[in-house]
Design a protein around this motif. Structure first.
Motif, PDB file in Angstrom:
ATOM      1  N   PHE A 192     -61.602  47.651  -6.656  1.00  0.00           N
ATOM      2  CA  PHE A 192     -60.307  46.707  -6.742  1.00  0.00           C
ATOM      3  C   PHE A 192     -59.290  47.306  -5.628  1.00  0.00           C
ATOM      4  N   LYS A 193     -58.552  46.510  -5.094  1.00  0.00           N
ATOM      5  CA  LYS A 193     -57.643  47.006  -4.222  1.00  0.00           C
ATOM      6  C   LYS A 193     -56.590  47.971  -4.842  1.00  0.00           C
ATOM      7  N   ASP A 194     -56.151  48.903  -4.324  1.00  0.00           N
ATOM      8  CA  ASP A 194     -55.319  49.905  -4.849  1.00  0.00           C
ATOM      9  C   ASP A 194     -53.885  49.371  -4.596  1.00  0.00           C
ATOM     10  N   ILE A 195     -53.235  49.383  -5.492  1.00  0.00           N
ATOM     11  CA  ILE A 195     -51.763  48.807  -5.597  1.00  0.00           C
ATOM     12  C   ILE A 195     -50.690  49.339  -4.718  1.00  0.00           C
ATOM     13  N   ASN A 196     -51.114  50.653  -4.300  1.00  0.00           N
ATOM     14  CA  ASN A 196     -50.275  51.582  -3.463  1.00  0.00           C
ATOM     15  C   ASN A 196     -51.235  52.108  -2.138  1.00  0.00           C
ATOM     16  N   PRO A 197     -51.407  51.025  -1.307  1.00  0.00           N
ATOM     17  CA  PRO A 197     -52.401  51.381  -0.220  1.00  0.00           C
ATOM     18  C   PRO A 197     -51.862  52.391   0.672  1.00  0.00           C
ATOM     19  N   GLU A 198     -52.777  53.231   0.968  1.00  0.00           N
ATOM     20  CA  GLU A 198     -52.486  54.332   1.950  1.00  0.00           C
ATOM     21  C   GLU A 198     -53.129  54.089   3.512  1.00  0.00           C
ATOM     22  N   ALA A 199     -53.813  52.882   3.521  1.00  0.00           N
ATOM     23  CA  ALA A 199     -54.511  52.451   4.905  1.00  0.00           C
ATOM     24  C   ALA A 199     -54.452  51.124   4.724  1.00  0.00           C
ATOM     25  N   ASN A 253     -59.490  50.648  -1.293  1.00  0.00           N
ATOM     26  CA  ASN A 253     -59.782  50.069  -2.575  1.00  0.00           C
ATOM     27  C   ASN A 253     -60.364  51.311  -3.266  1.00  0.00           C
ATOM     28  N   LEU A 254     -60.314  50.991  -4.756  1.00  0.00           N
ATOM     29  CA  LEU A 254     -60.890  51.990  -5.534  1.00  0.00           C
ATOM     30  C   LEU A 254     -62.003  51.445  -6.088  1.00  0.00           C
ATOM     31  N   ILE A 255     -63.081  52.456  -6.173  1.00  0.00           N
ATOM     32  CA  ILE A 255     -64.264  52.169  -6.924  1.00  0.00           C
ATOM     33  C   ILE A 255     -64.512  53.180  -8.227  1.00  0.00           C
ATOM     34  N   ILE A 256     -64.689  52.545  -9.283  1.00  0.00           N
ATOM     35  CA  ILE A 256     -64.559  53.286 -10.678  1.00  0.00           C
ATOM     36  C   ILE A 256     -65.809  52.925 -11.373  1.00  0.00           C
ATOM     37  N   PRO A 257     -66.470  53.762 -12.168  1.00  0.00           N
ATOM     38  CA  PRO A 257     -67.651  53.498 -13.230  1.00  0.00           C
ATOM     39  C   PRO A 257     -66.910  52.971 -14.307  1.00  0.00           C
ATOM     40  N   LYS A 258     -67.587  51.937 -14.875  1.00  0.00           N
ATOM     41  CA  LYS A 258     -67.222  51.243 -16.203  1.00  0.00           C
ATOM     42  C   LYS A 258     -67.344  52.244 -17.342  1.00  0.00           C
ATOM     43  N   LYS A 259     -68.205  53.326 -17.138  1.00  0.00           N
ATOM     44  CA  LYS A 259     -68.083  54.371 -18.296  1.00  0.00           C
ATOM     45  C   LYS A 259     -66.768  55.371 -17.887  1.00  0.00           C
ATOM     46  N   HIS A 260     -66.178  55.677 -19.122  1.00  0.00           N
ATOM     47  CA  HIS A 260     -65.036  56.685 -18.918  1.00  0.00           C
ATOM     48  C   HIS A 260     -65.795  57.852 -18.739  1.00  0.00           C
ATOM     49  N   ILE A 261     -65.452  58.562 -17.557  1.00  0.00           N
ATOM     50  CA  ILE A 261     -65.621  59.964 -17.429  1.00  0.00           C
ATOM     51  C   ILE A 261     -64.275  60.386 -16.745  1.00  0.00           C
ATOM     52  N   PRO A 262     -63.685  61.463 -17.353  1.00  0.00           N
ATOM     53  CA  PRO A 262     -62.329  61.926 -16.866  1.00  0.00           C
ATOM     54  C   PRO A 262     -62.282  62.588 -15.613  1.00  0.00           C
ATOM     55  N   THR A 263     -63.116  63.300 -15.471  1.00  0.00           N
ATOM     56  CA  THR A 263     -62.935  64.195 -14.001  1.00  0.00           C
ATOM     57  C   THR A 263     -64.320  64.456 -13.426  1.00  0.00           C
ATOM     58  N   LEU A 304     -61.660  54.197  -1.270  1.00  0.00           N
ATOM     59  CA  LEU A 304     -62.640  53.903   0.013  1.00  0.00           C
ATOM     60  C   LEU A 304     -61.238  53.553   0.905  1.00  0.00           C
ATOM     61  N   LEU A 305     -61.104  54.446   2.057  1.00  0.00           N
ATOM     62  CA  LEU A 305     -59.948  54.139   3.075  1.00  0.00           C
ATOM     63  C   LEU A 305     -60.466  53.817   4.518  1.00  0.00           C
ATOM     64  N   GLY A 306     -59.716  52.876   5.069  1.00  0.00           N
ATOM     65  CA  GLY A 306     -60.449  52.597   6.421  1.00  0.00           C
ATOM     66  C   GLY A 306     -59.340  51.578   7.068  1.00  0.00           C
ATOM     67  N   GLY A 307     -59.850  51.101   8.233  1.00  0.00           N
ATOM     68  CA  GLY A 307     -58.858  50.014   8.969  1.00  0.00           C
ATOM     69  C   GLY A 307     -57.921  50.807   9.891  1.00  0.00           C
ATOM     70  N   ARG A 308     -57.945  52.162  10.039  1.00  0.00           N
ATOM     71  CA  ARG A 308     -57.159  52.910  10.972  1.00  0.00           C
ATOM     72  C   ARG A 308     -57.676  54.558  11.133  1.00  0.00           C
ATOM     73  N   ASN A 309     -57.299  55.124  12.147  1.00  0.00           N
ATOM     74  CA  ASN A 309     -57.912  56.275  12.507  1.00  0.00           C
ATOM     75  C   ASN A 309     -57.256  57.087  11.237  1.00  0.00           C
ATOM     76  N   LEU A 310     -58.251  57.881  10.588  1.00  0.00           N
ATOM     77  CA  LEU A 310     -57.541  58.892   9.588  1.00  0.00           C
ATOM     78  C   LEU A 310     -57.526  60.427  10.114  1.00  0.00           C
ATOM     79  N   GLN A 311     -56.562  60.909   9.592  1.00  0.00           N
ATOM     80  CA  GLN A 311     -56.288  62.245  10.153  1.00  0.00           C
ATOM     81  C   GLN A 311     -57.099  63.299   9.426  1.00  0.00           C
TER      82      GLN A 311
END
Length: 114
Positions: free
Chosen positions: A28-35, A39-49, A103-110
Motif C-alpha cells: 500500500f501507499k505510504d501515508i508520509n511519502p519520502e519519494a 509504497n510499503l510491502i508487508i507480510p500478512k504474517k506478523h513478524i516484529p523485526t 519501495l522508493l522511486g520516481g526520483r534520484n535517490l541519494q
C-alpha cells in the motif's frame, strides 16, 4: 499483535490505499511519502523485526522481493531504478514493529541515505 497497525490493515480494520495483495503479502501507499513513489510491502504474517525471521519464513521474504520487483515494473520505475529499504529496531529507524519494506522511486535517490 492486537495493537499492530499493520495487522489491522491486513485484517481490513484500517483503510489503506492498497496497490497489491495476495495470500502472503499486502502492499500500500505510504501515508508520509519520502519519494514520488513510496509504497510499503508487508507480510500478512506478523513478524516484529528482521531478527525475528525464522527459517520457515525464507520463501515469504523472497516473495516480498518478487512483489517489490513487480510493483516497480508496474509503476514504470524499474528501468530508472528504485530502492527497497527495511529498518530494524530503534537505532535502525524502525517505528512499526511488523516487518515492512519501503519501495522508493520516481526520483534520484541519494547515498548514504541518512
Amino acid at each position: 499483535m492486537e495493537e499492530c497497525i499493520f495487522c489491522k490493515i491486513v485484517a481490513g480494520e484500517i483503510n489503506s490505499d492498497i496497490i497489491y495483495e495476495d495470500d502472503k503479502v499486502i502492499a500500500f501507499k505510504d501515508i508520509n511519502p519520502e519519494a514520488p513513489l513510496h509504497n510499503l510491502i508487508i507480510p500478512k504474517k506478523h513478524i516484529p523485526t528482521l531478527v525475528d525471521i525464522k527459517e520457515d519464513d525464507k520463501e515469504l521474504i523472497g516473495h516480498i522481493y518478487w512483489v517489490a520487483s513487480k510493483i516497480a515494473k508496474d509503476e514504470g520505475i524499474a528501468e530508472d531504478g528504485f530502492r527497497v529499504v527495511t529498518n530494524c529496531n530503534k537505532a535502525g529507524g524502525q517505528t512499526v514493529y511488523h516487518i515492512h519494506y519501503h519501495l522508493l522511486g520516481g526520483r534520484n535517490l541519494q547515498w548514504p541515505p541518512g
